[in-house]
Each structure stands twice: as C-alpha cells, then as structure tokens.
Design a protein around this motif. Structure first.
Motif, PDB file in Angstrom:
ATOM      1  N   GLY A  43       0.811  -1.213   0.000  1.00  4.51           N
ATOM      2  CA  GLY A  43       0.000   0.000   0.000  1.00  4.51           C
ATOM      3  C   GLY A  43       0.836   1.251   0.000  1.00  4.51           C
ATOM      4  N   ALA A  44       0.146   2.387  -0.026  1.00  3.48           N
ATOM      5  CA  ALA A  44       0.820   3.678  -0.040  1.00  3.48           C
ATOM      6  C   ALA A  44      -0.164   4.770   0.343  1.00  3.48           C
ATOM      7  CB  ALA A  44       1.411   3.965  -1.425  1.00  3.48           C
ATOM      8  N   GLY A  45       0.354   5.792   1.009  1.00  4.95           N
ATOM      9  CA  GLY A  45      -0.486   6.934   1.353  1.00  4.95           C
ATOM     10  C   GLY A  45      -0.168   7.451   2.736  1.00  4.95           C
ATOM     11  N   LYS A  46      -0.633   8.649   3.020  1.00  5.26           N
ATOM     12  CA  LYS A  46      -0.362   9.268   4.314  1.00  5.26           C
ATOM     13  C   LYS A  46      -0.976   8.490   5.477  1.00  5.26           C
ATOM     14  CE  LYS A  46      -0.324  13.859   2.192  1.00  5.26           C
ATOM     15  NZ  LYS A  46      -1.033  15.157   2.124  1.00  5.26           N
ATOM     16  N   LYS A  71       4.420   8.908   4.022  1.00 11.61           N
ATOM     17  CA  LYS A  71       5.103  10.195   4.028  1.00 11.61           C
ATOM     18  C   LYS A  71       6.039  10.289   5.225  1.00 11.61           C
ATOM     19  CE  LYS A  71       4.181  15.178   4.064  1.00 11.61           C
ATOM     20  NZ  LYS A  71       3.172  16.248   3.970  1.00 11.61           N
ATOM     21  N   ASP A  72       7.103  11.057   5.083  1.00 11.90           N
ATOM     22  CA  ASP A  72       8.032  11.278   6.191  1.00 11.90           C
ATOM     23  C   ASP A  72       7.274  11.687   7.454  1.00 11.90           C
ATOM     24  OD1 ASP A  72      10.656  10.846   5.072  1.00 11.90           O
ATOM     25  OD2 ASP A  72      10.344  12.637   3.873  1.00 11.90           O
ATOM     26  N   GLY A  73       7.574  11.012   8.551  1.00 12.43           N
ATOM     27  CA  GLY A  73       6.940  11.325   9.825  1.00 12.43           C
ATOM     28  C   GLY A  73       5.645  10.596  10.078  1.00 12.43           C
ATOM     29  N   TYR A  74       5.177   9.801   9.102  1.00 11.44           N
ATOM     30  CA  TYR A  74       3.891   9.126   9.237  1.00 11.44           C
ATOM     31  C   TYR A  74       4.043   7.640   9.552  1.00 11.44           C
ATOM     32  CZ  TYR A  74       1.116  13.149   7.807  1.00 11.44           C
ATOM     33  OH  TYR A  74       0.490  14.369   7.765  1.00 11.44           O
ATOM     34  N   ARG A  82       6.508  -3.684   6.599  1.00 18.20           N
ATOM     35  CA  ARG A  82       7.550  -2.664   6.621  1.00 18.20           C
ATOM     36  C   ARG A  82       6.998  -1.340   6.096  1.00 18.20           C
ATOM     37  NH1 ARG A  82      11.078  -4.354   2.657  1.00 18.20           N
ATOM     38  NH2 ARG A  82       9.529  -5.890   2.019  1.00 18.20           N
ATOM     39  N   LEU A  83       7.221  -0.286   6.844  1.00 17.83           N
ATOM     40  CA  LEU A  83       6.795   1.045   6.420  1.00 17.83           C
ATOM     41  C   LEU A  83       8.013   1.799   5.913  1.00 17.83           C
ATOM     42  CD1 LEU A  83       4.313   2.111   9.263  1.00 17.83           C
ATOM     43  CD2 LEU A  83       3.912   0.712   7.235  1.00 17.83           C
ATOM     44  N   LEU A  84       7.947   2.233   4.661  1.00 19.44           N
ATOM     45  CA  LEU A  84       9.054   2.928   4.020  1.00 19.44           C
ATOM     46  C   LEU A  84       8.683   4.386   3.799  1.00 19.44           C
ATOM     47  CD1 LEU A  84       9.997   0.233   1.336  1.00 19.44           C
ATOM     48  CD2 LEU A  84      10.858   0.473   3.669  1.00 19.44           C
ATOM     49  N   GLU A  85       9.436   5.305   4.379  1.00 24.21           N
ATOM     50  CA  GLU A  85       9.153   6.731   4.220  1.00 24.21           C
ATOM     51  C   GLU A  85       9.633   7.218   2.856  1.00 24.21           C
ATOM     52  OE1 GLU A  85      10.827   8.842   7.530  1.00 24.21           O
ATOM     53  OE2 GLU A  85       9.052   8.461   8.775  1.00 24.21           O
ATOM     54  N   ALA A  86       8.874   8.163   2.289  1.00 25.98           N
ATOM     55  CA  ALA A  86       9.204   8.688   0.967  1.00 25.98           C
ATOM     56  C   ALA A  86       8.722  10.128   0.857  1.00 25.98           C
ATOM     57  CB  ALA A  86       8.576   7.823  -0.119  1.00 25.98           C
ATOM     58  N   GLY A  87       9.112  10.789  -0.228  1.00 25.10           N
ATOM     59  CA  GLY A  87       8.802  12.204  -0.413  1.00 25.10           C
ATOM     60  C   GLY A  87       7.389  12.451  -0.881  1.00 25.10           C
ATOM     61  N   HIS A  88       6.810  13.556  -0.408  1.00 23.52           N
ATOM     62  CA  HIS A  88       5.473  13.999  -0.806  1.00 23.52           C
ATOM     63  C   HIS A  88       5.396  15.509  -0.580  1.00 23.52           C
ATOM     64  CE1 HIS A  88       1.203  14.949  -0.382  1.00 23.52           C
ATOM     65  NE2 HIS A  88       0.972  13.895  -1.121  1.00 23.52           N
ATOM     66  N   PRO A  89       4.829  16.316  -1.501  1.00 24.83           N
ATOM     67  CA  PRO A  89       4.086  15.916  -2.703  1.00 24.83           C
ATOM     68  C   PRO A  89       4.949  15.636  -3.929  1.00 24.83           C
ATOM     69  CG  PRO A  89       3.978  18.279  -2.453  1.00 24.83           C
ATOM     70  CD  PRO A  89       4.726  17.775  -1.256  1.00 24.83           C
ATOM     71  N   VAL A  90       6.230  16.031  -3.871  1.00 26.22           N
ATOM     72  CA  VAL A  90       7.115  15.745  -4.997  1.00 26.22           C
ATOM     73  C   VAL A  90       7.799  14.400  -4.756  1.00 26.22           C
ATOM     74  CG1 VAL A  90       9.109  16.517  -6.318  1.00 26.22           C
ATOM     75  CG2 VAL A  90       7.459  18.192  -5.460  1.00 26.22           C
ATOM     76  N   PRO A  91       7.657  13.442  -5.663  1.00 27.44           N
ATOM     77  CA  PRO A  91       8.223  12.109  -5.450  1.00 27.44           C
ATOM     78  C   PRO A  91       9.750  12.132  -5.405  1.00 27.44           C
ATOM     79  CG  PRO A  91       7.372  12.329  -7.679  1.00 27.44           C
ATOM     80  CD  PRO A  91       6.931  13.539  -6.935  1.00 27.44           C
TER      81      PRO A  91
END
Length: 432
Positions: A43-46, A71-74, A82-91
């Motif tokens: 999955g993916a999303g805030k 998203k970072d911090g979420y 496994r939860l992988l942090e990534a950039g948002h709104p710019v990938p």
C-alpha cells in the motif's frame, strides 16, 4: 468558549471521526481469509501506515509479508509490514525504491494468495514508478509544473498514470492471478476509485490522449520534460499499450472498497457544532475552486447570515468539505487552506463575530508542517501591527509566515488519516 475555540473544537471532532482503526476493522470483517495461501500487504499513502497497523492488530498471525510507502513522519509501530518513508508531494528516489518493492511483492503472489492493498491520499506521489525512458527527475519536474499550474487531482493523476508502471490498474495487473482486496480512504471529491492515489487497483478510464489534453489545457506541453511528452504522444498514437480499462478480465478477482471519506468528517463536524449550540449547515461535501475565490464566497455568506439572509440563523457553523486549488504565481510558502484563510482575512477586515478555519485532515497543507490556519476580521490589522502586508503576502503565495507570526496556524502533527479538507465558518450570535 470563544468562536476560535469553537472552530478548533469542531475541527478536532472531525479529525477524531477519521480514525482509521475502526474503519479498517469493519472492512476486514467482510473479507474472507485465504484457506491455504498467503496474506500479503502492500500500500501507499499518508494514512496507510496506520491502516497497516490496524491490519496487524486484526490479522497479524496470518500476514506473511508486507510493504507500505508513507510520508516522512507518518510511520507507526508495525511488526510484519515494513513502512518505508518517501517524499510527498514531490516524489523522490525513496518512493521509487518503495514502488519497486511493492510491485515485486505483488508479482510474487499466486492464485491462492490474498493481496491486501491499503490506499490513502498521497499514495500516488509516494510510489513513483516511471515508465522508461521517463526518469524520476522527469516525474519530479512534471509534478512541480502541474502543481504550480493549479492542476486538479484528476488532472495530475491522468498524467501520472500514463507515465507509470504501477498506477492506473497496473498494481492489480502485477498481482494477478491472486485475489486482491483494496481498502481505500478517499481524499477525492466524489470518491472516484480510479483517481484515489491514481487508482493502482482499479480500471483506468483516462487515456493517453486525455493526459496530453491536460498538458495543453495548462499550457505545459512545451515546458514539460521531453520524455514525458514523447511517451504521451506515442500512447495517443496507439504505439504504447493503454492502462487496463473497465471490463479487463484481470479485475475479475479484484475488489475495491472505500472505507472512509469526507462525509465522515463533515458529519462529525456538524454534530460537534450542534453540541456547542451552533446551528450547523453543511454547505457542500464537494467544495472546489481557486482558494482565493472560494474564500470570498465564504465571506459573502458570513455577511448574508449576519444580515438574516443566509441559509441558517446565527449562532451558526457553516461546514464545507472538499479541496480547493492554488495557482502559484509567487515564491512564498503556504498551502491551499492557509491561502484560503488569508484571502478570507482580507475580505472580512473589520467584520466582527466571524471566524474562519480551513485545514487539511491529513495534518499538512502544502509543503508546510501546518494543517491550515484560522482567521477573522482582525487578522489583517494584527499583521500590519507586526509590519506584515497581508495583501502583498497573498500575492506572493506567502500565507504560512503571516499566520505563523500571528500564532494562527492550525497545527496537528501527523494525523494518520486523509479525508480531504474541512472549511469552517463560525458566526456568533447577533451583537456578539
């Protein structure tokens, strides 16, 4: 309780209604666990990290593997997913790496397995999977151009889906022949399944030609990365296969379920307003348009209510759910909710007995740490006392520093939900 305190209390009650745990639990009760196969979670999303934690609480003993992009911090505590942090709104590259892991895990599923897909707003940007020869840098540049041009979520996703290996039903394609159960939190007006996080598990009704039309309509074809334009043009000519469409047999074992949407938070806001002695009026659950213009409509409505010509008698709370847009022309920092609040502050200068709060249920408004802002008829004057020109800052799309200086930012931190924005107009009793 002051009008400002009432507005914040109403917003907080709305956020509480968006808690994903009970929403996920209810949805899982209607899903049959596989008799022999594995349960894989992607999955993916805030809000998808909180969704994954809720799945683990209910089905932890059956989960074989899982990976979710947030998203970072979420991040929240999980054990098997496994939860992988990534950039948002710019990938960013972290999101691209997460997308590759998600796709690989989905492709590993067999016919007896269940792939549980957890999707919430932000999922599209968090899982960039650029179709070669498009690069991540191309997608980043394209996203920035679309956001700056005021593209709607529908327009943004039409382009994203046709530059991706994962979106527009292609995650479902990767998971076939496994059974797929997708649980979605909608951050899109009207809950169109193919638009939420760019519809990775739903048939895609948009086309390459429509994606090109988006670029043309926003005058971006000449400014867009060449690889993006060439792919869209090739697709429009039929040289590249389209994303899977309605009726494709690969969706025979796929079910998409919206487990929460903006109606939840709007209804909770109305209930809290009523408990506070304010007459609630739900203006719309599909609030859209340029933030500045939408704010002017809110202020006009406030004046009508005070004059006894509105849809409700004061004391009252007008509630709108949805998502406005901002056409960025300046160099400042802010978001659609903060810009809405600043435009409202200028329009209602000197007006007493009215407070407006605009904030995102996901806890972030644009590229800031604020969820939104609150303003009233004294906000612009208070800004001048601090040497700030509210009109000039609005022209520069620089709402965040102003509300930060006034102490009027709505700060929530990560909310682990994402059910569109909430716009509140609180009008006090006559003479207040």
């Amino acid at each position: 309780m002051t009008l400002r305190e009432s507005a914040r209390s109403i917003f907080d009650a709305a956020l509480a209604a968006g808690d994903v745990r009970p929403l996920v639990e209810r949805a899982l009760a209607g899903i049959a666990r596989p008799a022999r196969g594995r349960v894989l979670v992607v999955g993916a999303g805030k809000a998808s990290g909180a969704m994954a934690a809720a799945v683990e609480e209910a089905w932890g003993d059956r989960i074989a593997d899982g990976v979710v992009a947030v998203k970072d911090g979420y991040t929240v505590p999980t054990h098997k997913v496994r939860l992988l942090e990534a950039g948002h709104p710019v990938p960013d590259e972290r999101g691209a790496a997460a997308a590759r892991e998600i796709r690989a895990l989905a492709e590993s599923a067999g016919a007896e397995d269940l792939v549980l897909v957890l999707i919430s707003g932000g999922g599209s940007a968090l899982t960039p999977a650029p179709a070669p020869p498009i690069t991540l840098a191309d997608k980043q540049a394209m996203t920035r151009l679309l956001l700056a041009a005021g593209a709607t979520i529908n327009q943004l996703n039409a382009v994203r889906k046709h530059c991706s290996l994962l979106k527009g039903g292609q995650l479902a394609r990767a998971a076939a022949p496994a059974r797929v159960e997708a649980l979605l939190l909608s951050d899109v007006v009207g809950d169109p399944l193919d638009v939420i996080a760019s519809g990775p598990t739903t048939p895609d009704v948009s086309t390459f030609a429509e994606a090109l039309d988006v670029l043309d309509g926003l005058a971006l074809r000449e400014r867009a990365p060449r690889a993006v334009v060439e792919r869209l043009e090739q697709g429009a000519r039929g040289q590249i296969p389209e994303t899977p469409k309605p009726g494709d047999p690969l969706f025979a074992r796929v079910r998409n379920t919206v487990i929460g949407n903006n109606r939840l938070v709007v209804d909770a806001a109305a209930s809290r307003a009523r408990n506070l002695g304010l007459a609630p009026h739900v203006l719309t659950r599909a609030f859209e348009g340029e933030a500045r213009q939408a704010a002017l409509r809110f202020v006009d409505l406030a004046r009508s209510i005070q004059a006894g010509r509105g849809p409700v008698e004061p004391p009252a709370c007008v509630i709108a759910g949805g998502e406005t847009t901002v056409t960025v022309r300046g160099r400042g920092t802010g978001g659609r909710c903060q810009e809405f609040a600043l435009a409202a502050a200028l329009a209602m200068e000197g007006l007493e007995g009215v407070v407006i709060l605009a904030a995102g249920t996901d806890g972030t408004d644009g590229p800031t740490e604020a969820a939104g802002a609150v303003s009233d008829g004294a906000s612009a004057a208070r800004a001048r006392e601090q040497g700030l020109d509210a009109a000039a800052l609005l022209a520069d799309n620089d709402s965040n520093p102003l509300f930060g200086s006034l102490g009027d930012l709505v700060m929530t931190g990560p909310t682990n939900t994402n059910l569109l924005d909430l716009y509140l107009l609180v009008v006090g009793p006559p003479g207040a």
